[in-house]
Design a protein around this motif. Structure first.
Motif, PDB file in Angstrom:
ATOM      1  N   GLN A   1       0.808  -1.224   0.000  1.00 46.51           N
ATOM      2  CA  GLN A   1       0.000   0.000   0.000  1.00 46.51           C
ATOM      3  C   GLN A   1       0.842   1.277   0.000  1.00 46.51           C
ATOM      4  N   ASN A   2       1.893   1.275   0.807  1.00 49.23           N
ATOM      5  CA  ASN A   2       2.618   2.521   1.051  1.00 49.23           C
ATOM      6  C   ASN A   2       3.978   2.621   0.377  1.00 49.23           C
ATOM      7  N   PHE A   3       4.542   1.474  -0.029  1.00 48.21           N
ATOM      8  CA  PHE A   3       5.917   1.513  -0.531  1.00 48.21           C
ATOM      9  C   PHE A   3       6.077   0.789  -1.868  1.00 48.21           C
ATOM     10  N   GLY A   4       4.975   0.599  -2.572  1.00 45.75           N
ATOM     11  CA  GLY A   4       5.052  -0.029  -3.888  1.00 45.75           C
ATOM     12  C   GLY A   4       5.560  -1.453  -3.862  1.00 45.75           C
ATOM     13  N   GLY A   5       5.413  -2.131  -2.705  1.00 43.29           N
ATOM     14  CA  GLY A   5       5.879  -3.505  -2.590  1.00 43.29           C
ATOM     15  C   GLY A   5       7.362  -3.637  -2.339  1.00 43.29           C
ATOM     16  N   GLU A   6       8.048  -2.509  -2.136  1.00 46.22           N
ATOM     17  CA  GLU A   6       9.492  -2.528  -1.898  1.00 46.22           C
ATOM     18  C   GLU A   6       9.802  -2.269  -0.430  1.00 46.22           C
ATOM     19  N   VAL A   7      10.897  -2.824   0.056  1.00 44.32           N
ATOM     20  CA  VAL A   7      11.343  -2.573   1.423  1.00 44.32           C
ATOM     21  C   VAL A   7      12.029  -1.214   1.467  1.00 44.32           C
ATOM     22  N   PRO A   8      11.570  -0.294   2.312  1.00 44.89           N
ATOM     23  CA  PRO A   8      12.150   1.056   2.347  1.00 44.89           C
ATOM     24  C   PRO A   8      13.551   1.061   2.943  1.00 44.89           C
ATOM     25  N   SER A   9      14.277   2.134   2.677  1.00 44.78           N
ATOM     26  CA  SER A   9      15.659   2.248   3.138  1.00 44.78           C
ATOM     27  C   SER A   9      15.823   3.323   4.202  1.00 44.78           C
ATOM     28  N   SER A  10      14.756   3.632   4.937  1.00 43.00           N
ATOM     29  CA  SER A  10      14.872   4.578   6.049  1.00 43.00           C
ATOM     30  C   SER A  10      14.396   3.907   7.326  1.00 43.00           C
ATOM     31  N   ARG A  11      15.045   4.255   8.435  1.00 43.78           N
ATOM     32  CA  ARG A  11      14.681   3.644   9.715  1.00 43.78           C
ATOM     33  C   ARG A  11      13.247   3.975  10.088  1.00 43.78           C
ATOM     34  N   ALA A  12      12.848   5.230   9.894  1.00 46.91           N
ATOM     35  CA  ALA A  12      11.496   5.638  10.275  1.00 46.91           C
ATOM     36  C   ALA A  12      10.452   4.851   9.497  1.00 46.91           C
ATOM     37  N   ALA A  13      10.669   4.680   8.200  1.00 48.99           N
ATOM     38  CA  ALA A  13       9.717   3.928   7.386  1.00 48.99           C
ATOM     39  C   ALA A  13       9.669   2.463   7.818  1.00 48.99           C
ATOM     40  N   LEU A  14      10.807   1.889   8.073  1.00 48.17           N
ATOM     41  CA  LEU A  14      10.841   0.485   8.507  1.00 48.17           C
ATOM     42  C   LEU A  14      10.142   0.317   9.854  1.00 48.17           C
ATOM     43  N   GLU A  15      10.384   1.247  10.774  1.00 53.51           N
ATOM     44  CA  GLU A  15       9.784   1.139  12.099  1.00 53.51           C
ATOM     45  C   GLU A  15       8.282   1.412  12.078  1.00 53.51           C
ATOM     46  N   SER A  16       7.776   1.926  10.974  1.00 55.51           N
ATOM     47  CA  SER A  16       6.325   2.122  10.862  1.00 55.51           C
ATOM     48  C   SER A  16       5.597   0.809  10.584  1.00 55.51           C
ATOM     49  N   LEU A  17       6.345  -0.246  10.292  1.00 63.37           N
ATOM     50  CA  LEU A  17       5.753  -1.542   9.975  1.00 63.37           C
ATOM     51  C   LEU A  17       5.551  -2.360  11.244  1.00 63.37           C
ATOM     52  N   PRO A  18       4.457  -3.101  11.361  1.00 63.19           N
ATOM     53  CA  PRO A  18       4.208  -3.898  12.565  1.00 63.19           C
ATOM     54  C   PRO A  18       5.256  -4.989  12.751  1.00 63.19           C
ATOM     55  N   GLY A  19       5.695  -5.151  13.998  1.00 63.44           N
ATOM     56  CA  GLY A  19       6.687  -6.169  14.302  1.00 63.44           C
ATOM     57  C   GLY A  19       8.102  -5.768  13.966  1.00 63.44           C
ATOM     58  N   VAL A  20       8.295  -4.522  13.521  1.00 58.00           N
ATOM     59  CA  VAL A  20       9.626  -4.040  13.153  1.00 58.00           C
ATOM     60  C   VAL A  20      10.052  -2.966  14.145  1.00 58.00           C
ATOM     61  N   GLY A  21      10.959  -3.309  15.026  1.00 62.55           N
ATOM     62  CA  GLY A  21      11.501  -2.359  15.980  1.00 62.55           C
ATOM     63  C   GLY A  21      12.831  -1.813  15.507  1.00 62.55           C
ATOM     64  N   ARG A  22      13.496  -1.109  16.392  1.00 65.47           N
ATOM     65  CA  ARG A  22      14.744  -0.445  16.041  1.00 65.47           C
ATOM     66  C   ARG A  22      15.821  -1.438  15.616  1.00 65.47           C
ATOM     67  N   LYS A  23      15.930  -2.561  16.348  1.00 71.92           N
ATOM     68  CA  LYS A  23      16.966  -3.539  16.007  1.00 71.92           C
ATOM     69  C   LYS A  23      16.720  -4.130  14.620  1.00 71.92           C
ATOM     70  N   THR A  24      15.464  -4.534  14.355  1.00 73.21           N
ATOM     71  CA  THR A  24      15.141  -5.107  13.051  1.00 73.21           C
ATOM     72  C   THR A  24      15.431  -4.117  11.934  1.00 73.21           C
ATOM     73  N   ALA A  25      15.024  -2.867  12.144  1.00 70.68           N
ATOM     74  CA  ALA A  25      15.283  -1.836  11.138  1.00 70.68           C
ATOM     75  C   ALA A  25      16.779  -1.684  10.892  1.00 70.68           C
ATOM     76  N   ASN A  26      17.556  -1.663  11.963  1.00 66.97           N
ATOM     77  CA  ASN A  26      19.003  -1.508  11.814  1.00 66.97           C
ATOM     78  C   ASN A  26      19.641  -2.687  11.089  1.00 66.97           C
ATOM     79  N   VAL A  27      19.139  -3.897  11.338  1.00 71.86           N
ATOM     80  CA  VAL A  27      19.672  -5.063  10.633  1.00 71.86           C
ATOM     81  C   VAL A  27      19.437  -4.926   9.131  1.00 71.86           C
ATOM     82  N   VAL A  28      18.226  -4.557   8.739  1.00 75.78           N
ATOM     83  CA  VAL A  28      17.904  -4.413   7.321  1.00 75.78           C
ATOM     84  C   VAL A  28      18.721  -3.284   6.695  1.00 75.78           C
ATOM     85  N   LEU A  29      18.831  -2.161   7.401  1.00 78.86           N
ATOM     86  CA  LEU A  29      19.613  -1.035   6.879  1.00 78.86           C
ATOM     87  C   LEU A  29      21.071  -1.442   6.672  1.00 78.86           C
ATOM     88  N   ASN A  30      21.592  -2.226   7.599  1.00 77.61           N
ATOM     89  CA  ASN A  30      22.994  -2.625   7.513  1.00 77.61           C
ATOM     90  C   ASN A  30      23.211  -3.714   6.469  1.00 77.61           C
TER      91      ASN A  30
END
Length: 215
Positions: free
Chosen positions: A102-131
């Motif tokens: 709905q919000n990202f065209g089916g793509e995983v975003p590359s910002s921490r704030a966008a990732l943390e807006s997803l359910p079940g995605v906290g700061r650690k999960t976001a940082n793992v994906v970013l890294n």
């Protein structure tokens, strides 16, 4: 009490960890950014090994948000039933898949704030994906990194955010992208929670932990 290592000590710590393992990698199996995101979300309060066993059959069938939505919550549950908190995690995976479409065209975003807006995605999960996917020098802090950071003096803090900040402030720049991999693996296999394997530790003489396990 441990103390914060100096810059020169930090350089030597990570030089040795790099020499022992030049190309450290995360142990969660994944096929793309989406499956990495799902795997990390599933790994909360679970081992990487248990997640890998579940996702080896799941990811070939559902490696995009759209395919995960087609599988549905009830279709997902049988694959992840062996993982702790699987019902809540199934809800989160389906909902985050919906939001990615709905919000990202089916793509995983590359910002921490966008990732943390997803359910079940906290700061650690976001940082793992970013890294791991986007190549940012972000510093995910799990129980291993928190323990090793405080115990050795590499990165000290009373909570995970404080340890994350300490890593950003103290780990030499040339080691920052891979530092969390070295620390996780060191905590998983050498600097374990109970009876750390100090006699075989490559940074024993630099570590500020006073209650070292005797040889």
């Amino acid at each position: 009490m441990s103390r914060q290592l100096s810059y020169s000590e930090q350089v030597e710590v990570f030089r040795r960890l790099q020499a022992a393992n030049p190309h450290p990698k995360g142990e969660l199996e994944h096929l793309n950014a989406f499956t990495l995101l799902v795997a990390v979300a599933l790994s909360a309060q679970a081992t990487d090994a248990s997640v890998n066993r579940a996702t080896r059959d799941l990811f070939p069938l559902a490696d995009t948000p759209q395919k995960m939505l087609a599988l549905g919550e009830e279709g997902l549950i049988p694959y992840i039933r062996t993982i702790g908190l699987y019902r809540n995690k199934a809800k989160n995976v389906i909902r985050l898949s919906e939001l990615l479409v709905q919000n990202f065209g089916g793509e995983v975003p590359s910002s921490r704030a966008a990732l943390e807006s997803l359910p079940g995605v906290g700061r650690k999960t976001a940082n793992v994906v970013l890294n791991m996917w986007w190549g940012f020098p972000s510093q995910p802090v799990d129980t291993h990194v928190f323990r090793v950071g405080n115990r050795t003096g590499v990165a000290m803090g009373d909570d995970v955010v404080a340890v994350e900040r300490s890593l950003e402030n103290h780990v030499p720049v040339e080691f920052q992208k891979l530092s969390h991999h070295w620390l996780i693996l060191h905590g998983r296999y050498t600097c374990v929670a109970r009876k750390p394997k100090c006699p075989i530790c490559p940074i024993r003489d630099l570590c500020t932990y006073q209650e070292k396990t005797p040889g």
